[in-house]
Design an enzyme around this catalytic site. Structure first.
Site, short mmCIF file in Angstrom:
data_model
loop_
_atom_site.label_atom_id
_atom_site.label_comp_id
_atom_site.label_asym_id
_atom_site.label_seq_id
_atom_site.Cartn_x
_atom_site.Cartn_y
_atom_site.Cartn_z
N HIS A 542 0.82 -1.21 0.00
CA HIS A 542 0.00 0.00 0.00
C HIS A 542 0.86 1.26 0.00
CE1 HIS A 542 -3.19 2.66 2.17
NE2 HIS A 542 -3.11 2.93 0.89
N HIS A 547 1.55 4.95 -2.84
CA HIS A 547 1.72 6.33 -2.37
C HIS A 547 3.12 6.87 -2.65
CE1 HIS A 547 -1.96 7.14 0.08
NE2 HIS A 547 -2.07 5.83 -0.01
N HIS A 733 -3.94 0.97 -6.43
CA HIS A 733 -4.21 1.59 -5.13
C HIS A 733 -5.61 1.25 -4.64
CE1 HIS A 733 -5.58 4.91 -2.45
NE2 HIS A 733 -4.44 4.59 -1.86
N ASN A 737 -6.36 -0.55 -1.03
CA ASN A 737 -6.76 0.45 -0.04
C ASN A 737 -8.20 0.30 0.42
OD1 ASN A 737 -6.25 3.14 1.41
ND2 ASN A 737 -8.10 3.57 0.23
N ILE A 886 -6.32 9.13 -1.10
CA ILE A 886 -6.60 8.97 0.32
C ILE A 886 -5.68 7.90 0.88
CG2 ILE A 886 -8.35 7.20 0.05
CD1 ILE A 886 -8.37 10.09 2.61
#
Length: 886
Positions: A542, A547, A733, A737, A886
């Protein structure tokens, strides 16, 4: 209304403005020539702040004076095809025009809303076609400029500008704010009158590499992860700098320019813990709507500040769940206050605004959470072996499992440093559960799979286990059965050898059992494997692989690709909010003592461990087909549109993912082929080559010498690169997520910490496991306070914002003026809707057992939600946003 202490000075400025003294020269523009041409009507859509939003009375008074003078916001058109010889052949400037009826345009007193303004431009036909404009905001607060549309431009018709940018007061900039039309040009095709404006805008966005950056700065620059530690608080809060070294390589983050700490010049000073005023370029921050949503749901995730206060209100056993019903109470009734502890007592130690978010409708129950999907239909199905295996294919972490191709499982760790790390599993231990197959038959027939966290964790276990964590490095073997489900065969739990690393690993092997002490031991073995998988998922699958690795792409795209560039237009939607959510993560989640260290088992070594794993990151392997081939769960098959045959036919992540991947790649190919119809155009594109060179040398500079980077010499290189970027930022993602709360919101299913080792026969802990297995399980996994904090966090991170923009959607329909790319994008959206329908059909087909499972949760994490037929909202566990938002 704000602080009025400076009112006398403000009134003096007001008088100067009215009397013409000290007037901002930018208001009296010296380009107001009388062209004698026709009027062009324009419409400007922006978001302005109401006077009640002001934090300072003085700014409001001055702004009202400027509005009375009719000089609030000015726009000056720039010709795209008529240069001014007296100005270096830059595009000729039109006469300055001002937005009309600013005061009369009413917006809400409580919120900042869109407003539409008329503007009239004097524009001589000889000036040609407007291709850009200069905007000056003469107010004392920023406005959000959305679009500018010119009607009936002579010999052209409508001209559209898509802006979507915050414009601060003119005195905050050392240069003119420029916006270009929605035309698209390769650098060499840029109209000569706009060329210098294009190049200068990129210079402005790069900054000068020095000084602390302010909220109105628009600078995109790089920095190491040197802002996670807090050495001023003591040695316990020191953390290594990630990035810029062989030992701790890392992708770059956005630079803030904050001063170093006093105790360590290599560590950047930090903002106060609860500050959200983190520097990123203003356009990278959340929208007002999203910020409001985020704050509303994030209050609970700030619980680390409240832990001491909360803990002091309860008795000594507050940090333990005694039964699974205690855990279920978090969703069915909330955490009840102990007898004799009134709400007023809570108010004394918790700010009321935070307390309101924690309290629920019954008034005296704290932290009642939504029911996670994994326990909605059945409260105990998560404990089955079938569900344990299924979640490796359709849960929140479906990207680790790989095919086993040798037995016993081997290790890639350095034998000289770590000794023999080959698995201690034997055929006799596992073949008794293999439905009559031998290990070698299963391997030969592609039916043996492994969830392997051994090599990633073993080098860190000694240090990790010096903290409150007590855990193992795990290997989990599984058999693919005839019905497509995975059957766990064995779990190996390993520790470093007590005599030293060079002696190899000390391992135990556990096999499935359903009843008695053997069944309880097996449940604990699965918990240790789940702890490994949860930590690796959060840190690597993740955080690192979506990110962190995407942030350099955001930075370099703004530094090297003009907004006029086709690749900027292609990729920009996939970077929305990424820099800001990453900045927030560095502020409160992944920092020393932050939420991640408090709730995930590597604790203070978490980010350091992710840095070591980054050494093996390979950009080209982030392509879904390449990843599936590398993990051995697929083989090449030219008869398939995506070129693969899955060896686990019922692999929901891979099945849905390959359709999404192919749709993205088809869209990217059609788009890029419109602008780059030869490979030579790719090689000759100066901005594109600078973009790719800087991405390798700076953004991912610690891996710049790796040979796997595409050369960016051909259209194929460009198409593959852009497809990978979009896939990682959107679908990958989403897959790792938005299933967090549905599956890990019930922490016994996805524990993040183990607090004691597997009990040995003859010990008190073993007797407790035999007599009270549920209590022993709960005392081994994540503690109560950690659970409250961790579940609060993932509830916030698993929610879709109310203004979410999904794959196949854009925030503005007129994002380009080119018809063929618009048509291709429309086809892309229609293809995604077709995929939605097929996903629904597959989920309704009972033959695909892994799509539903014992917990009866359909696989929707790669449901695009491009259409409105089944819209993703809140904690729906579906929807692919365009970006890591997010």
């Amino acid at each position: 209304m704000g602080n009025c202490s400076s009112t006398p000075e403000v009134l003096e400025k007001v008088l100067e403005t009215v009397c013409g003294k000290g007037t901002d020269k930018s208001i009296d523009d010296d380009n107001n020539n009388n062209f004698g041409g026709r009027k062009i009507k324009g419409r400007v859509v922006l978001m302005k702040k109401n006077v009640l939003d002001m934090n300072h009375l003085g700014a409001s008074i001055l702004d009202r004076v400027h509005e009375v003078l009719g000089k609030g916001v000015s726009i000056q058109l720039i010709s795209a095809n008529r240069g001014d010889p007296a100005n270096g052949k830059r595009g000729k400037l039109g006469k300055t025009a001002y937005l009309e009826n600013w005061i009369a345009t009413i917006t809400s007193v409580a919120t900042a809303d869109d407003a539409s303004f008329n503007v009239s431009f004097e524009w001589d036909e000889a000036m040609g076609i407007p291709g850009a404009f200069i905007i000056k905001n003469h107010h004392h607060y920023e406005v959000y400029l959305k679009t500018v549309t010119l009607e009936d431009v002579p010999r052209h018709g409508q001209v559209h500008f898509v802006c979507n940018s915050w414009v601060y007061p003119a005195h905050r900039y050392k240069y003119d704010r420029i916006f270009f039309t929605n035309k698209t040009y390769l650098p060499g095709q840029t109209p000569e009158p706009l060329r210098d404006y294009r190049e200068q805008e990129l210079v402005n966005l790069r900054g000068n590499g020095s000084g602390e950056l302010k909220k109105w700065d628009r600078v995109y620059d790089y920095a190491y992860y040197n802002n996670l530690g807090m050495p001023n608080k003591g040695k316990e809060y020191e953390r290594p700098v990630l990035g810029g070294s062989k030992d701790y390589p890392y992708p770059r983050r956005g630079r803030t320019g904050r001063k170093p700490t006093k105790s360590d010049p290599n560590t950047e000073s930090r903002l106060p813990l609860l500050s959200l005023d983190i520097y990123v370029p203003r356009d990278e921050r959340f929208s007002p709507v999203k910020m409001s949503d985020f704050l509303a749901y994030a209050l609970k995730s700030l619980g680390q500040v409240l832990l001491p206060e909360l803990a002091s209100l309860f008795d000594k056993t507050i940090n333990e769940f005694d039964t699974f019903q205690d855990v279920l109470n978090l969703y069915e009734g909330g955490l009840k206050l102990p007898n004799g502890v009134p709400i007023s007592k809570i108010k004394d130690c918790i700010p009321w605004e935070m307390l309101k978010e924690l309290l629920r409708s019954d008034g005296e129950r704290l932290l009642k959470f939504p029911m996670p999907d994994v326990i909605k239909a059945d409260k105990s199905a998560w404990r089955t072996d079938e569900e344990f295996g299924r979640e490796m294919l359709a849960g929140v972490s479906p990207v680790i499992i790989r095919r086993l191709q040798e037995f016993p499982p081997a290790s890639k760790l350095d034998h000289k440093k770590y000794g023999n790390q080959t698995s201690s599993m034997t055929r006799e231990q596992i073949e008794k559960n293999m439905n009559g197959l031998t290990v070698y038959e299963a391997i030969e027939n592609n039916r043996m799979f492994i969830l392997d966290h051994h090599d990633a964790l073993m080098p860190y276990l000694r240090r990790i286990n010096t903290t409150s964590t007590k855990t193992y490095a795990s290997r989990t073997l599984l058999l693919l059965q005839d019905d497509g489900t995975l059957k766990p065969l064995a779990i190996e739990l390993s520790l470093p050898h007590p005599q030293g690393d060079t002696h190899g690993a000390k391992s135990q092997v556990f096999t499935p059992a359903e009843v008695g002490i053997e069944g309880s031991v097996w449940q604990l073995a699965k918990a240790y494997a789940a702890v490994n998988d949860s930590g690796y998922h959060q840190l690597i699958s993740h955080w690192l692989n979506t990110h962190a690795v995407i942030e350099p792409f955001v930075i370099v795209t703004h530094r090297q690709l003009s907004v006029l560039h086709p690749i900027h237009k292609l990729l920009h939607p996939h970077f929305r909010d990424t820099m800001y959510i990453n900045g927030l993560a560095r502020q409160i989640l992944i920092n020393a003592g932050g939420v991640l260290e408090k709730t995930v088992f590597p604790a203070k070594y978490a980010m350091e461990l992710s840095s070591v794993v980054y050494k093996e990151w390979n950009f080209t392997e982030q392509a879904l087909p390449a990843d599936l081939l590398k993990r051995g769960v697929a083989v090449p098959d030219s008869s398939q549109p995506h070129g693969l045959k899955l060896l686990i036919e019922d692999y929901p992540y891979a099945v849905d993912g390959l359709e999404i991947w192919l749709a993205i790649k088809t869209w990217v190919r059609e788009y890029c082929s419109f602008y780059y119809y030869t490979d030579e155009l790719v090689r000759d594109d100066s901005e594109l080559q600078s973009w790719w060179r800087e991405l390798r040398n700076e953004g991912h500079g610690d891996l710049k010498d790796e040979q796997w980077w595409p050369d960016m010499e051909t259209r194929a290189d460009l198409i593959q690169t852009c497809t990978i970027i979009i896939w990682v930022a959107s679908a990958l993602h989403a897959a790792v997520n938005f299933g967090q709360y549905p599956y890990a919101g019930y922490l016994p299913n996805r524990p993040t910490v183990s607090r004691r080792f597997m009990p040995e026969p003859g010990t008190h802990e073993y007797a407790e496991l035999e007599s009270k297995p549920d209590l022993a399980y709960l005392k081994t996994i994540t503690a109560q306070i950690q659970t409250l904090l961790g579940v609060s966090l993932i509830e916030s991170l698993s929610r879709h914002a109310s203004d979410e923009i999904y794959l196949g959607q854009r925030d503005t329909a007129e994002w380009t003026s080119d018809a063929q790319p618009l048509d291709a994008f429309k086809r892309f959206g229609m293809k995604l809707i077709e995929i939605e329908n097929r996903i629904t059909d597959r989920n309704n087909n009972k033959m695909w057992k892994n799509r539903f499972g014992p917990v009866k949760v359909p696989y929707t994490l790669l449901y695009p939600s491009t259409s409105d037929a089944k819209k993703a909202t809140g904690l729906s566990g579906m929807g692919i946003p365009n970006s890591v938002s997010i």
